[in-house]
Design a protein around this motif. Structure first.
Motif, PDB file in Angstrom:
ATOM      1  N   PRO A 163      -9.489 -32.072 -19.724  1.00  0.00           N
ATOM      2  CA  PRO A 163      -9.665 -31.037 -20.739  1.00  0.00           C
ATOM      3  C   PRO A 163     -10.933 -30.208 -20.537  1.00  0.00           C
ATOM      4  N   ARG A 164     -11.873 -30.705 -19.736  1.00  0.00           N
ATOM      5  CA  ARG A 164     -13.105 -29.952 -19.560  1.00  0.00           C
ATOM      6  C   ARG A 164     -12.954 -28.865 -18.503  1.00  0.00           C
ATOM      7  N   SER A 168      -7.887 -22.869 -19.804  1.00  0.00           N
ATOM      8  CA  SER A 168      -7.492 -21.904 -20.828  1.00  0.00           C
ATOM      9  C   SER A 168      -8.368 -20.651 -20.743  1.00  0.00           C
ATOM     10  N   ALA A 190      -2.944 -25.724 -19.210  1.00  0.00           N
ATOM     11  CA  ALA A 190      -4.018 -26.128 -20.134  1.00  0.00           C
ATOM     12  C   ALA A 190      -3.444 -26.888 -21.323  1.00  0.00           C
ATOM     13  N   ALA A 191      -2.293 -26.392 -21.825  1.00  0.00           N
ATOM     14  CA  ALA A 191      -1.666 -27.060 -22.973  1.00  0.00           C
ATOM     15  C   ALA A 191      -1.216 -28.468 -22.596  1.00  0.00           C
ATOM     16  N   THR A 193      -2.537 -30.362 -20.278  1.00  0.00           N
ATOM     17  CA  THR A 193      -3.740 -31.198 -20.142  1.00  0.00           C
ATOM     18  C   THR A 193      -4.256 -31.622 -21.509  1.00  0.00           C
ATOM     19  N   ALA A 194      -4.297 -30.656 -22.433  1.00  0.00           N
ATOM     20  CA  ALA A 194      -4.795 -30.966 -23.777  1.00  0.00           C
ATOM     21  C   ALA A 194      -3.902 -32.009 -24.440  1.00  0.00           C
ATOM     22  N   THR A 195      -2.584 -31.874 -24.234  1.00  0.00           N
ATOM     23  CA  THR A 195      -1.646 -32.819 -24.840  1.00  0.00           C
ATOM     24  C   THR A 195      -1.841 -34.215 -24.273  1.00  0.00           C
ATOM     25  N   ALA A 197      -4.620 -35.398 -23.118  1.00  0.00           N
ATOM     26  CA  ALA A 197      -5.873 -35.947 -23.654  1.00  0.00           C
ATOM     27  C   ALA A 197      -5.676 -36.437 -25.077  1.00  0.00           C
ATOM     28  N   PRO A 203      -7.830 -29.139 -30.751  1.00  0.00           N
ATOM     29  CA  PRO A 203      -7.861 -28.612 -29.376  1.00  0.00           C
ATOM     30  C   PRO A 203      -6.454 -28.357 -28.815  1.00  0.00           C
ATOM     31  N   THR A 204      -5.555 -29.326 -29.024  1.00  0.00           N
ATOM     32  CA  THR A 204      -4.191 -29.152 -28.524  1.00  0.00           C
ATOM     33  C   THR A 204      -3.485 -28.025 -29.278  1.00  0.00           C
ATOM     34  N   THR A 207      -4.732 -24.683 -28.013  1.00  0.00           N
ATOM     35  CA  THR A 207      -4.226 -24.308 -26.698  1.00  0.00           C
ATOM     36  C   THR A 207      -2.768 -23.861 -26.784  1.00  0.00           C
TER      37      THR A 207
END
Lengths: 430, 495
Positions: A163-164, A168, A190-191, A193-195, A197, A203-204, A207
């Motif tokens: 996520p870092r 995005s 990005a979405a 990855t956020a999901t 995490a 954050p999710t 995104t």
């Protein structure tokens, strides 16, 4: 029996106890907590140890998170106080770097982009090992219109994973550079990855909502709607996603549904753009008195406080220009915004305000700045087309308007029909 | 009379001036709720207050044509309508039955907010009759569905009135915001977010069922403070007072001093060494300080590891467990020490004191420690090293070997500080503790050097020193440890 053996017993006990505590802490860390719980915890930490700079930094980070989730700018003031206190306690080293990074993100939120940049750079000087400030520096640079430098800042974050990684951010940069499909692909990643995490949380949701916004720009209304609905799964009542659904519904001509969604979003966070959009929907519905109330609310929020006057300045300028209200003031606000940032959207608002004030040549100069990256945004192209027509350049006008409508035939509840009408007129006049 | 008017005008101007500088304390789009439930024998009253910040007030004025002036003709009808509308969103239930709410009174004021823009406060007193009969306790459920998604302060309090008493309540009895007029909003106080409450109550048998409460509207007040900016106060307030710090330091010093008297520490080395080697007061001082410093260092090392860990692990997850671990460790240590001291006086004879002499100087006292002082005095001259010069290096080495291992008592001080989440303060306490230790060690050393004869009468291994002091301290340690452990797990206990 030696002393060492004797005291070794208790020492071993302590070590075993500590090891057990760490072990259990590791297991427990898998559980997630809500922002309010995290906030309360860090509040208790700061209360228990008012001299702990790290506790202040974490409290500041929790307030930034709360501000993002709630949309309430007041929390940024608390985040700033906490981070500033952290910085007062320790002026050097990694803790001071973190405090500066947090202050930088508060400055970004308040649209104080130059201060944000200098804070982020101070953080990088204090702790070159931590790359996080590059992200905030990049965000400030994007707003300041220094896209090349922003890209370099983001590029320095490339070694980060998960996520870092600035996926995005790179997606939006790609969009600005005129590559919407590339931007969508990046935002999808990005979405994902956020999901991975954390499937729930802001954050999710954020995104996914950004993915929805990009898909809307490319006219993929179904995809946009799905993305916004996914965002609401990650965070129920997320106002950004609710407003996104409203926009999709309006684009489909389902105006009553759009009004309902906008009202819901406004019930959670009364942002001026939501009120303006709801007003426009009411206008299309022919419900003028209700539209006027929403328009009055836009101005009320925009002028409520000094902070609102800064943060919502560009929104207010665009709103006034869009609705032919007090046009000289719209121009004044747009020029004021250009002092704070020189990104393409500020040039766009300036161009639009100049056009509305009958200064088509100056508008064209500002518009070429707005289009300098070749951004494929229907609003920008609509403005460009209208300005070209005012300058008596029908071919350029036709091209821009056609492009805007090709990107998304329903890019705006009021402007898309105008664009279509003018385009038809231009074609007929040929 | 004129003077009174002048004062009122001045106050109003002051209020406007402060209001002009700040927005609503909870953000300018917040809507705050307050519900004060009072349960009487025959009825429940709800003092309900809604505080709308600038933006929702604006929306309300827009939507309803209300004029933000308490004397305007639109205010009373609006209040009455709104009071009834809000009642729809308030669910007051006993069992399956929803109690209908009747509006007793209502009041509206418009305190100025940011830039003098109006905010709105509406106070309503509702009444609901309680079903008659029903001995024993009843459970009342309250649920506020008004403006549920909007940010704001959401507070419920519940009290018993005439002829009723509360058995259990999820809501506190006192409020934090003085009915939404004084929001303690600062860095460390999050607004409450309570929209539901369950109150179990019982009614006194034969209670008078006619008591009607004085049903004046809630006394609406403008907000006592404006923007959330009380950070300086917070730091000043949550700092322990100077007196408290001094007390803690003193306690630590005294603990250290007592600790020096307990068996099992480096002071025996000091005493024996000094007596054996006929050292000087200077030697006693150096040795006492070396033991103290090395002793502090040992504890610091352990504390430092914990401190480092606490700053690199997400602390909201680590701390409760660290507290639990610390508490249990302290308790176990206490039990171990208690058992040892209670049953193990013999053990002590061969305990730490007896072997402290091992080490740098290569000599060993093989005798038991019983009556150390007399013993050494009697036999001191027989030791071969007795007249050897005392080197600084030897003194330091001796002190370090005697003091480096962190003792349980000092660890208790540190772990207690840790469980209070005040690591830095704990480290300072250790210094105080060690200073107390040093003071006593040096004093003992000096006394031995100059008044050896006198000291022979001080039976260091007497029952008070050897048995009751350690027993008491280990019992206290056990209780302290259990207390910390219980506190650590308290948040997870069912309430």
């Amino acid at each position: 029996m030696s002393k060492h053996a004797r005291l070794g017993g208790p020492a071993r006990l302590i070590l075993a106890g500590a090891a057990l505590a760490f072990l259990v802490a590791g297991v427990v860390s898998a559980q997630e907590r809500t922002t309010d719980q995290i906030l309360r915890f860090h509040q208790s930490r700061v209360a228990a140890d008012p001299d702990d700079p790290l506790a202040h930094n974490r409290l500041a980070a929790a307030y930034v998170r709360k501000a993002r989730e709630s949309g309430d700018l007041a929390y940024y003031a608390l985040a700033e106080q906490a981070a500033q206190r952290g910085l007062d306690l320790v002026a050097s080293g990694p803790a001071a770097a973190t405090a500066n990074t947090l202050l930088a993100s508060v400055h970004v939120a308040r649209h104080e982009f130059r201060q944000a940049l200098s804070r982020a750079r101070a953080a990088l000087d204090l702790n070159p090992a931590d790359l996080t400030p590059q992200a905030v520096a990049g965000d400030a640079l994007v707003e300041l219109g220094d896209y090349e430098e922003a890209a370099r800042a983001y590029a320095r974050l490339a070694p980060l994973t998960g996520p870092r990684h600035p996926t995005s951010r790179l997606a939006w940069l790609r969009f600005l550079q005129g590559d919407p499909p590339g931007a969508v692909a990046l935002m999808r990643s990005a979405a994902a990855t956020a999901t991975t995490a954390n499937p729930v949380g802001e954050p999710t949701a954020w995104t996914r909502a950004q993915l929805g916004a990009l898909l809307f720009h490319t006219g993929e209304l179904n995809g946009a709607e799905a993305a916004y609905r996914d965002a609401l799964v990650a965070m129920p009542r997320y106002h950004v996603a609710t407003a996104g659904l409203a926009r999709v519904a309006a684009a489909r001509g389902r105006l009553r549904e759009a009004a309902e969604h906008y009202r819901k979003a406004l019930d959670v966070v009364p942002l001026p753009d939501y009120a303006a959009a709801l007003g426009d929907v009411y206008t299309r519905l022919g419900r003028e008195p209700e539209a006027r109330k929403q328009y009055a609310l836009v101005e009320y929020i925009g002028r409520l406080s000094a902070l609102n006057k800064t943060v919502y300045n560009r929104e207010l300028a665009l709103f006034l220009a869009d609705h032919d209200l007090r046009l000289p003031e719209a121009l004044e606000l747009a020029r004021k915004e250009l002092e704070a940032r020189r990104d393409i959207y500020t040039y766009d608002v300036l161009a639009w305000a100049l056009y509305k004030n009958g200064q088509a040549h100056e508008a064209q100069a500002a518009m070429s700045e707005a289009l300098r990256l070749g951004t494929q945004d229907a609003r920008l192209l609509f403005h460009a087309g209208m300005i070209r027509r005012a300058l008596g350049e029908p071919d350029a006008a036709r091209a821009a308007l056609a492009r805007a409508l090709a990107l998304n035939p329903q890019f705006h509840v009021l402007h898309a029909p105008v664009a279509a009408g003018v385009l038809a007129e231009l074609k007929a006049g040929r | 009379m004129k003077a009174r008017i002048a004062v009122v005008v001045a106050l109003a101007m002051l209020a406007l001036a402060t209001a002009a500088a700040h927005a609503h304390p909870l953000g300018n789009f917040s809507i705050s709720h307050y519900a004060g439930l009072e349960i009487n024998a025959a009825e429940v009253t709800v003092r309900y207050v809604i505080d709308m910040a600038e933006i929702p007030t604006f929306q309300e004025l827009q939507d309803t044509g209300l004029v933000a002036d308490v004397d305007h003709a639109s205010v009373k009808p609006w209040s009455a309508r709104k009071a009834r509308a809000l009642a729809e969103g308030l669910r007051l239930e006993i069992g399956d039955r929803r109690l209908p709410l009747e509006v007793l009174s209502h009041e509206t004021i418009f305190p100025p907010g940011a830039g003098g823009l109006p905010t709105l406060k509406l106070g309503v007193v509702y009444r609901a009759a309680l079903p008659a009969g029903g001995d024993g306790s009843l459970e009342l459920r309250y649920h506020d569905e008004n403006f549920a998604e909007r940010a704001g302060w959401k507070e419920i309090v519940a009290r018993a009135g005439a002829g009723a008493s509360l058995v259990a309540s999820t809501a506190p009895a006192t409020d934090r915001s003085r009915e939404l007029s004084d929001y303690p909003t600062d860095l460390i106080n999050s607004p409450p977010q309570d929209l539901e409450a369950r109150v179990t109550f019982s009614r006194a048998p034969g209670a008078v069922v006619a008591a009607t409460p004085a049903a004046g509207p809630p006394a609406l007040r403008p907000n006592a403070q404006a923007a959330p900016n009380a950070f300086a106060d917070l730091v000043a307030r949550s700092q322990p007072g100077v007196g408290l710090v001094a007390l803690a330091l003193l306690t630590a010093t005294v603990l250290g001093a007592f600790h020096a008297l307990e068996p099992g520490h480096g002071k025996t080395v000091v005493a024996a060494y000094l007596v054996g080697s006929r050292g000087t007061a200077w030697h006693a001082l150096i040795l006492g300080l070396v033991v103290t410093i090395s002793h502090t260092a040992g504890v610091y090392l352990l504390g430092g590891v914990t401190f480092y860990a606490s700053n690199h692990v997400v602390p909201e997850k680590l701390y409760p467990w660290l507290s639990l671990g610390s508490g249990l460790t302290i308790a176990v240590l206490g039990v171990v020490m208690f058992m040892r001291r209670f049953g193990g006086v013999e053990d002590h004879h061969h305990g730490p004191g007896g072997h402290h002499h091992q080490g740098p100087l290569g000599h060993t006292h093989t005798h038991a420690h019983d009556g150390l002082l007399e013993h050494t005095h009697e036999h001191g001259a027989e030791h071969s090293h007795a007249n050897a010069p005392v080197s600084l290096r030897a003194l330091v080495a001796l002190g370090v070997s005697g003091g480096i291992i962190p003792c349980p008592a000092a660890l208790v001080v540190l772990l207690t500080a840790l469980s209070m989440h005040r690591v830095g303060f704990g480290l300072v306490l250790i210094v105080a503790f060690s200073l107390g230790l040093a003071a006593v060690l040096v004093a003992i050393g000096v006394l031995m050097v100059y008044a050896g004869r006198l000291m022979t009468r001080f039976r260091e291994d007497g029952p008070w020193i050897r048995r009751w002091l350690p027993l008491t301290s280990s019992a206290v340690m056990t209780l302290l440890g259990l207390g910390i452990a219980v506190q650590a797990v308290a948040p997870w206990m069912p309430r």
